[in-house]
Design a protein around this motif. Structure first.
Motif, PDB file in Angstrom:
ATOM      1  N   GLN A   1      -8.587   2.860  -3.580  1.00 27.65           N
ATOM      2  CA  GLN A   1      -8.164   3.971  -2.801  1.00 27.65           C
ATOM      3  C   GLN A   1      -7.055   4.489  -2.944  1.00 27.65           C
ATOM      4  O   GLN A   1      -7.406   5.711  -2.654  1.00 27.65           O
ATOM      5  N   ILE A   2      -6.073   3.575  -3.586  1.00 29.51           N
ATOM      6  CA  ILE A   2      -5.130   5.049  -3.589  1.00 29.51           C
ATOM      7  C   ILE A   2      -5.328   6.041  -5.029  1.00 29.51           C
ATOM      8  O   ILE A   2      -4.802   7.221  -4.366  1.00 29.51           O
TER       9      ILE A   2
ATOM     10  N   ALA B   1      -0.315   3.658   5.986  1.00 34.09           N
ATOM     11  CA  ALA B   1      -0.300   1.947   4.691  1.00 34.09           C
ATOM     12  C   ALA B   1      -0.004   1.177   5.543  1.00 34.09           C
ATOM     13  O   ALA B   1       1.066   0.723   5.464  1.00 34.09           O
TER      14      ALA B   1
ATOM     15  N   ALA C   1       1.094  -1.298   0.022  1.00 42.52           N
ATOM     16  CA  ALA C   1       0.345   0.099  -0.320  1.00 42.52           C
ATOM     17  C   ALA C   1       0.964   1.122  -0.049  1.00 42.52           C
ATOM     18  O   ALA C   1       0.492   2.223  -0.956  1.00 42.52           O
TER      19      ALA C   1
ATOM     20  N   VAL D   1     -11.658   5.614   3.332  1.00 42.44           N
ATOM     21  CA  VAL D   1     -10.530   6.455   3.946  1.00 42.44           C
ATOM     22  C   VAL D   1     -10.685   7.851   4.916  1.00 42.44           C
ATOM     23  O   VAL D   1      -9.301   7.856   4.807  1.00 42.44           O
TER      24      VAL D   1
ATOM     25  N   THR E   1      -5.007   3.386   3.848  1.00 38.98           N
ATOM     26  CA  THR E   1      -5.640   2.345   2.933  1.00 38.98           C
ATOM     27  C   THR E   1      -6.654   1.911   3.897  1.00 38.98           C
ATOM     28  O   THR E   1      -5.457   1.110   5.261  1.00 38.98           O
TER      29      THR E   1
ATOM     30  N   SER F   1       1.157   3.760  -3.406  1.00 38.54           N
ATOM     31  CA  SER F   1       0.765   5.317  -2.672  1.00 38.54           C
ATOM     32  C   SER F   1       2.317   5.751  -3.070  1.00 38.54           C
ATOM     33  O   SER F   1       0.873   7.231  -4.407  1.00 38.54           O
TER      34      SER F   1
ATOM     35  N   MET G   1      -7.001  -2.392  -3.037  1.00 45.25           N
ATOM     36  CA  MET G   1      -5.835  -1.392  -3.245  1.00 45.25           C
ATOM     37  C   MET G   1      -5.835   0.318  -3.753  1.00 45.25           C
ATOM     38  O   MET G   1      -5.726   0.847  -3.797  1.00 45.25           O
TER      39      MET G   1
END
Ligand SMILES: Cc1cc2nc3c(=O)[nH]c(=O)nc-3n(C[C@H](O)[C@H](O)[C@H](O)COP(=O)(O)OP(=O)(O)OC[C@H]3O[C@@H](n4cnc5c(N)ncnc54)[C@H](O)[C@@H]3O)c2cc1C
Ligand SMILES: [Fe+2]
Ligand SMILES: [Fe+2]
Lengths: 502, 308
Positions: free
Chosen positions: A418-419, A151, A32, A388, A399, A36, A415
């Motif tokens: 989310q990123i 993360a 994560a 988030v 994350t 990111s 993930m």
């Protein structure tokens, strides 16, 4: 080199007025955190620092190096779509291969200069005056940043369980997530406690190595066959030459896993079907009726994590293995005493007992606006907006946040979305030079009311105890829907649901 | 008898013991082995007792699958193991007294074999109401009559040490048993009666009863042979009626049936009951063992060895 100047700067006496303010600070250098960093940089965010408490990247795959460790989602799907790997050696790659993939990401995207190893974040607080987050680490350093990405991993903290008598046991103890590679199992009497996802990977390997393996089971899991295969050379060559072919395979795998959701997340005819597949799998591998009874769950499929394995049941049937379902009364100096009165002596106990998952707290104190404390706000169960953002904790992004867990699909699919959502948030703050971006309390409440309503009808909330639920049965872990639904909701950050303070 | 099941579960967990807690080689075995009169009868009795514990264990395993809540399921899972512990400890006593031929299990008599077969095939299909009403009866007979009697008859201190622990477990079993018996009586009587009537024509249950009755008669006769007074058995039945005869218990038709049956079984003069059941004992004695299916694998979990 910039790392050394950085280090020098960080070891200077901590004066917050001269502290460098990063655009983004990322806690953790697992999938994560690294993902990111990659996507943020691609979006033009350059001033990033990654704080990692360990001394290597990879998180889960650095820590879980027990024999047999592998992913249970096909590698083609358990990898980033923006960094596909044509060279996976198997359908379900082993831990080391996944770790080299992660290390490959660091090389390919030149992330090494961003990472500060040995920095265990112990506190995060939002400083309203300087409108930045301050992260304190265990070695006494402080980092400042406009935005923070959490993360630190959902399953990164492991410890020996609090079992009666554990302190009295004089043999060797190993936790699955902190493997002891120096220990020689040959000829040893080994006890394995736990029969979850890690255990069913470890046991077949231990049975090959050790003198005798006793497996202590509390609750059996549903086990589905694992369609594993070694990747033929032509396939790797094809993927290298025509990445579109690999994307097509990924899409097919994705769709296959999505279709499992109908059976795994909700009680549908498909659940019955999956239970029948699992049951056939059991029948075909275990001839003894009593042993099958011991291995048959009495909860619905999907309520706990579904296991996949072809060699777990056969391993239990080896002459040097035994499944024990008597409850454990206590550990003793020589081994494990079970309630039927017998002391099962063991030279080594392997604890495959899972992770310390915080469903009501936070891994370290996080102070938001007005000094509020996140673990207080989450006392009755963690809540967030679209998994988030959390109201009152501006410019902070999670994350693997509350209700983001997949029960049926690759964590990396979730993930990635989310990123991409987080990238939008961070860009807003940096590019528009916001003091802060904070989600509306009301939006968060509405979102959670809907989530909890939808969860009520799922298999996770159907009555079994699992690490998905809090003591009170509140589910703050799982996302009740298809990955496709989740991705859809994460596509765009709805500014209307946030306050943008300039 | 109302009980806080959560507290009971914690108490059970806090009261565990193991075979290794007892010194099976301590002096005193000769108090049994030097008594040629007692020895063969005690050997038969111990074998029966140990098998009954094991059968009870399997009963609890079936009940764990039926438990209406997690706490009760966990308690039954423990009881399953604890009954096995009792059987193991009793085997360890037999080993101490040289009553095990070789290292193996004591030979189960045909009636035990039949009950074991039945349990293996059907126990998991029986509703909680049946198992939950029969088990307290068996437990109270074991606790109230057999074990007390055994302790009066046998002077070996290790036997006493073992049964002190076993009886402490049994006190908790009885507490839960009667709590459940009461709980079972809480739905409307007519519905319970209908359900019982429906169950009583279930051939699986009938076969079970046919296997169970001769076992009881056989054991009863072995006991009397050993010197047990019939009055002791009556006491046990009366206790079952007294403790189980709560408002809920009285509304449970299984309780009514079983306590009535207990009276018949104990009273040797009840020819209406005993003539056919004794005939069954003789009849089952004629079944050639090779016709029985293989002993189920759970039986082989029994052991007298404190460590493995
Ligand atoms: C054995 C195992 C098998 C799995 N298999 C699968 C699978 O097949 N498919 C799937 O989808 N998912 C699987 N998972 C879930 C897996 O955890 C996720 O897929 C994913 O690896 C999580 O990545 P992450 O970066 O969020 O966390 P992690 O990989 O745990 O990384 C977090 C990092 O943060 C660091 N860190 C933690 N706290 C701090 C702190 N306070 N300060 C600084 N650094 C900190 C840790 O050291 C770690 O390096 C598996 C998990 C395990 C344990
Ligand atoms: Fe008992
Ligand atoms: Fe009992």
């Amino acid at each position: 080199m910039s790392t050394t100047t950085q280090a020098r700067r960080n070891t200077r006496p901590q004066d917050s007025s001269v502290l460098h303010t990063y655009e983004t600070l990322i806690v953790g250098a697992g999938f994560a955190g690294l993902g990111s960093a990659i996507r943020l940089r691609q979006a033009g965010i350059r001033d990033i620092v990654i704080l990692e408490r360990g001394n290597a990247v990879g998180g889960t795959w650095r820590d879980n190096q027990y024999p047999g460790a592998a992913c249970d989602i096909p590698s083609n799907l358990y990898s980033y779509s923006f960094a596909q790997n044509p060279d996976w050696s198997r359908a379900y790659s082993g831990s080391r291969e996944i770790l080299s993939y992660v290390e490959g990401l660091v090389r390919q995207y030149e992330l090494a200069p961003l990472i500060r190893f040995g920095q265990d974040v112990i506190e995060l607080s939002f400083d309203k005056a300087s409108r930045r987050w301050l992260a304190k680490t265990a070695v006494g350093q402080t980092y400042g940043a406009r935005t923070v990405v959490m993360a630190q991993g959902p399953l990164s903290n492991a410890s020996f369980p609090d079992m009666p008598g554990i302190g009295s046991y004089e043999g060797h103890k190993i936790h699955s997530a902190r493997w002891d590679h120096g220990y020689d199992f040959a000829g040893k009497r080994v006890a394995v406690i736990g029969t979850g996802a890690s255990a069913i990977q470890i046991i077949p390997e231990l049975v090959k190595q050790a003198g005798f393996v006793k497996v202590f089971q509390r609750t059996p899991g549903w086990v589905l066959p694992r369609p594993d295969y070694g990747t033929p050379n032509w396939m790797r060559a094809l993927f290298r030459r025509a990445p579109a072919a690999q994307s097509a395979l990924r899409q097919a795998l994705y769709t296959a896993h999505e279709s499992m959701a109908t059976g795994l997340i909700w009680r549908t005819p498909a659940s019955r079907l999956l239970e029948q597949v699992a049951s056939l799998h059991l029948h075909s591998q275990v001839p003894d009726a009593w042993m099958r009874r011991q291995l048959t769950p009495d909860y619905r499929i999907g309520c706990k994590r579904v296991l996949v394995s072809n060699d777990y049941y056969p391993a239990l049937r080896q002459p040097n293995a035994k499944l024990i379902t008597w409850p454990i009364a206590t550990l003793s100096p020589r081994g494990i005493r079970t309630v039927e009165g017998v002391e099962h002596q063991a030279d080594c106990i392997v604890f495959a007992t899972g992770f310390d998952v915080s469903k009501t707290g936070t891994p370290f104190p996080i102070h938001g606006l007005g000094g509020r404390l996140l673990s207080e706000d989450w006392r009755h169960g963690a809540q967030a907006y679209r998994s988030v953002s959390v109201a009152g904790y501006p410019n902070l992004f999670f994350t693997f946040g509350p209700n983001s867990g997949p029960g049926h699909n690759s964590a990396l699919v979730y993930m990635e979305s989310q990123i991409d959502y987080i990238v939008q948030g961070v860009r807003l703050v940096i590019e528009q030079d916001l003091k802060w971006l904070d989600v509306h309390e009301g939006a968060q409440q509405r979102y959670n009311a809907a989530i909890q309503r939808r969860l009520a009808g799922t298999n996770w909330n159907s009555g079994c105890k699992s690490w998905y639920l809090t003591e009170d049965g509140f589910n703050s872990s799982m996302y009740p829907g298809f990955a496709t639904q989740y991705r859809l909701q994460m596509r765009r950050l709805p500014r209307g649901d946030y306050s943008l303070v300039r | 008898m109302q009980l806080d099941l959560d507290r009971m579960r914690d108490k059970i967990k806090a009261s565990q013991w193991a075979l290794a807690d007892i010194d099976w080689d301590a002096p005193g075995r000769e108090l049994v082995t030097n008594d040629p009169d007692l020895y063969p009868k005690l050997k038969a009795f111990m074998a029966d007792l140990m098998w009954i514990e094991h059968v009870g264990a399997r009963g609890f395993a079936a009940m764990a699958k039926k438990a209406p809540n997690d706490t009760l399921r966990e308690i039954y899972t423990y009881f399953h193991a604890e009954e096995q512990r009792h059987a193991n400890a009793e085997m360890a006593l037999m080993q101490r007294w040289g009553m095990l031929d070789g290292e193996g299990l004591p030979e189960p008599n045909i009636n035990i074999r039949l009950v074991v077969e039945w349990l293996d095939a059907y126990a998991d299909d029986m509703p909680l109401s049946v198992l939950g009403s029969v088990i307290p009866m068996l437990e109270i007979a074991l606790d109230g009559a057999l074990c007390k009697f055994l302790l009066e008859t046998v002077k070996d201190p290790i036997c006493h040490a073992a049964f002190e622990k076993i009886n402490a477990d049994e006190a908790r079993h009885l507490g839960v048993d009667f709590h459940v018996l009461e709980m079972l009586g809480h739905s409307p009587v007519y519905r319970q009666t209908l359900q019982m009537a429906g169950k009583l024509i279930d051939p699986r249950l009938l076969i079970g009863i046919l296997a169970y009755l001769p076992l009881l008669n056989r054991m009863r006769d072995n006991l009397v042979e050993l010197g047990l007074k019939e009055e002791r058995l009556y006491e046990a039945i009366r206790k079952y009626r007294r403790v189980g005869g709560t408002p809920g218990g009285l509304r449970n038709p299984w309780f009514q049936l079983i306590s009535r049956h207990g009276g018949w079984m104990v009273n040797r003069r009840n020819r209406l009951y005993h003539v056919p059941v004794d005939a069954l004992v003789r009849l089952t004695g004629k079944i050639p063992p090779r016709l029985l299916p293989q002993i189920p694998s759970w039986v082989h979990e029994l052991t007298w060895k404190p460590t493995a």
